[in-house]
Design a protein around this motif. Structure first.
Motif, mmCIF file in Angstrom:
data_model
loop_
_atom_site.group_PDB
_atom_site.id
_atom_site.type_symbol
_atom_site.label_atom_id
_atom_site.label_comp_id
_atom_site.label_asym_id
_atom_site.label_seq_id
_atom_site.Cartn_x
_atom_site.Cartn_y
_atom_site.Cartn_z
ATOM 1 N N VAL A 46 19.296 -16.335 1.385
ATOM 2 C CA VAL A 46 17.984 -15.906 0.897
ATOM 3 C C VAL A 46 18.141 -14.970 -0.290
ATOM 4 O O VAL A 46 18.930 -14.017 -0.249
ATOM 5 C CB VAL A 46 17.197 -15.166 2.002
ATOM 6 N N ILE A 47 17.403 -15.258 -1.339
ATOM 7 C CA ILE A 47 17.358 -14.346 -2.475
ATOM 8 C C ILE A 47 16.050 -13.585 -2.347
ATOM 9 O O ILE A 47 14.975 -14.198 -2.272
ATOM 10 C CB ILE A 47 17.392 -15.130 -3.807
ATOM 11 N N GLU A 48 16.152 -12.264 -2.276
ATOM 12 C CA GLU A 48 14.925 -11.466 -2.259
ATOM 13 C C GLU A 48 14.766 -10.793 -3.611
ATOM 14 O O GLU A 48 15.674 -10.102 -4.088
ATOM 15 C CB GLU A 48 14.937 -10.406 -1.147
ATOM 16 N N ILE A 49 13.615 -10.982 -4.215
ATOM 17 C CA ILE A 49 13.346 -10.357 -5.516
ATOM 18 C C ILE A 49 12.580 -9.064 -5.256
ATOM 19 O O ILE A 49 11.546 -9.076 -4.583
ATOM 20 C CB ILE A 49 12.508 -11.298 -6.414
ATOM 21 N N GLY A 50 13.109 -7.961 -5.776
ATOM 22 C CA GLY A 50 12.416 -6.675 -5.625
ATOM 23 C C GLY A 50 12.369 -6.190 -4.191
ATOM 24 O O GLY A 50 11.296 -6.076 -3.601
ATOM 25 N N PRO A 51 13.529 -5.893 -3.593
ATOM 26 C CA PRO A 51 13.535 -5.435 -2.197
ATOM 27 C C PRO A 51 12.935 -4.044 -1.991
ATOM 28 O O PRO A 51 12.627 -3.678 -0.854
ATOM 29 C CB PRO A 51 15.026 -5.436 -1.833
ATOM 30 N N VAL A 67 21.877 -12.542 2.497
ATOM 31 C CA VAL A 67 20.729 -12.103 1.693
ATOM 32 C C VAL A 67 21.256 -11.492 0.400
ATOM 33 O O VAL A 67 22.165 -10.667 0.413
ATOM 34 C CB VAL A 67 19.882 -11.037 2.434
ATOM 35 N N ILE A 68 20.693 -11.943 -0.697
ATOM 36 C CA ILE A 68 21.011 -11.331 -1.984
ATOM 37 C C ILE A 68 19.738 -10.672 -2.487
ATOM 38 O O ILE A 68 18.723 -11.350 -2.704
ATOM 39 C CB ILE A 68 21.534 -12.380 -2.983
ATOM 40 N N ALA A 69 19.786 -9.363 -2.603
ATOM 41 C CA ALA A 69 18.581 -8.602 -2.940
ATOM 42 C C ALA A 69 18.703 -8.095 -4.371
ATOM 43 O O ALA A 69 19.615 -7.334 -4.694
ATOM 44 C CB ALA A 69 18.429 -7.444 -1.958
ATOM 45 N N VAL A 70 17.795 -8.536 -5.227
ATOM 46 C CA VAL A 70 17.877 -8.200 -6.658
ATOM 47 C C VAL A 70 16.778 -7.198 -7.006
ATOM 48 O O VAL A 70 15.591 -7.539 -7.001
ATOM 49 C CB VAL A 70 17.722 -9.470 -7.532
ATOM 50 N N GLU A 71 17.173 -5.964 -7.260
ATOM 51 C CA GLU A 71 16.206 -4.887 -7.525
ATOM 52 C C GLU A 71 16.481 -4.277 -8.899
ATOM 53 O O GLU A 71 17.589 -3.859 -9.198
ATOM 54 C CB GLU A 71 16.323 -3.822 -6.422
ATOM 55 N N ILE A 72 15.424 -4.185 -9.703
ATOM 56 C CA ILE A 72 15.577 -3.680 -11.079
ATOM 57 C C ILE A 72 15.729 -2.152 -11.131
ATOM 58 O O ILE A 72 16.361 -1.619 -12.041
ATOM 59 C CB ILE A 72 14.346 -4.107 -11.927
ATOM 60 N N ASP A 73 15.150 -1.463 -10.138
ATOM 61 C CA ASP A 73 15.018 0.002 -10.258
ATOM 62 C C ASP A 73 16.189 0.732 -9.593
ATOM 63 O O ASP A 73 16.293 0.790 -8.366
ATOM 64 C CB ASP A 73 13.692 0.427 -9.618
ATOM 65 N N ASN A 91 23.975 -8.504 -0.069
ATOM 66 C CA ASN A 91 24.488 -8.049 -1.369
ATOM 67 C C ASN A 91 23.328 -7.459 -2.136
ATOM 68 O O ASN A 91 22.298 -8.133 -2.282
ATOM 69 C CB ASN A 91 24.954 -9.241 -2.222
ATOM 70 N N ILE A 92 23.502 -6.266 -2.651
ATOM 71 C CA ILE A 92 22.436 -5.672 -3.461
ATOM 72 C C ILE A 92 22.854 -5.776 -4.930
ATOM 73 O O ILE A 92 23.966 -5.390 -5.289
ATOM 74 C CB ILE A 92 22.221 -4.192 -3.071
ATOM 75 N N ILE A 93 21.963 -6.320 -5.737
ATOM 76 C CA ILE A 93 22.260 -6.440 -7.168
ATOM 77 C C ILE A 93 21.213 -5.650 -7.939
ATOM 78 O O ILE A 93 20.018 -5.909 -7.810
ATOM 79 C CB ILE A 93 22.237 -7.925 -7.617
#
Ligand code: SAM
Length: 282
Positions: A46-51, A67-73, A91-93
């Protein structure tokens, strides 16, 4: 309700950023229902956008293989890491999702399905969805929380007031299905709009055959670019086509489409036939 999210916000003294669409979910029942809608199993990546601080990520991590969590902030990352500390499958990116190549996230390829689940930041909903639809990737299902009006546009049928270029694009690539509405009090801070959870089941094969996909979307853009004009005038005024009004009328006649029709009444199949014929004659 959502106690952990509130605690983390306090502990890390986080000031949520409106311009990044930071409305965090604090209703655990809504979180569960979103993850249920995605039918997550151990076979899923699962790719989560903005966790955010992980309100939904924990539930995803409990059910998914990865789970791959992609957070900009960047400022949210320590709280997110604390919240997910016990999970080895996350994985947090720290990146902008618009800069992420989804295909590069798939490491060993051991997971059967790739799904995207997100409570999307509303300022950039459409660009994110279009990026995921247009790039060649293996995503099979997307479940998004979006502004209610955007969900209505995605599911709208021809002739309805919400039907537009977004409806055609989403319905070309996927079968959209409304899951449920979510009121503002389920978030902190509360957004000024109502929200809807929508499921996009990605089509294995598109519903129509196109001679040229870019040209098809150019025709759709032209038709909806000037909504109040008839299709003939909208296509005539669009600089991508070099056709006289008579030629455009002739093409519409061949397809059995009324000369006075407006673009918003055309189904995806009609747009496909029209763009294929215009393409052939161009
Ligand atoms: N998932 C969390 C929840 O449900 O509580 C937060 C959802 S909040 C509506 C949207 C999140 O997306 C925020 O954490 C925000 O910082 C993040 N975000 C905004 N723009 C982003 C982008 N371009 N790429 C990745 N994350 C982004």
């Amino acid at each position: 309700m959502g106690g952990n999210t509130k605690k983390l916000i306090q502990k890390y003294n986080l000031r949520l950023t409106k311009s990044l669409g930071q409305n965090f979910l604090i209703d655990d029942n809504v979180v569960k229902r979103i993850v249920d809608a995605a039918q997550i199993t151990e076979n899923d990546m699962v790719i989560e956008i903005g966790p955010g601080v992980g309100s939904m990520t924990v539930e995803l991590a409990q059910r998914a293989g990865k789970v791959i969590a992609v957070e900009i902030d960047k400022k949210l990352i320590p709280a997110l890491q604390e919240n997910l500390g016990e999970f080895s499958n996350v994985n947090i990116i720290n990146k902008d999702i618009m800069d992420v190549n989804i295909n590069e996230l798939r490491d060993s390829g051991q997971f059967g399905n790739i799904k995207v689940v997100a409570n999307l930041p509303y300022y950039i909903t459409t660009p994110i969805i279009m990026k995921l639809l247009e790039e060649e990737n293996d995503i099979g299902l997307m479940v998004f929380m979006v502004q209610k009006e955007v969900a209505q546009r995605m599911t709208a049928a021809p002739g309805k007031k919400d039907y537009g270029a977004l409806s055609v694009a989403v319905q070309y690539y996927t079968k959209p299905e409304k899951a449920f509405d979510v009121p503002p009090h389920c978030f902190i801070p509360q957004p000024e709009v109502d929200s809807t959870v929508i499921k996009l089941n990605v089509n294995e094969t598109p519903p129509v055959k196109l001679m040229d996909k870019d040209f098809f979307f150019m025709v759709v853009k032209a038709a909806f670019g000037q909504r109040r004009k008839t299709l003939v005038n909208a296509l005539y005024n669009f600089k991508g086509f070099q056709k006289t009004k008579e030629e455009i009328k002739e093409i519409l006649n061949q397809l059995g489409i009324d000369e006075n029709a407006r673009g918003e009444t055309l189904s995806i199949s009609q747009f496909a036939e029209l763009s294929n014929l215009l393409f052939k004659c161009s």
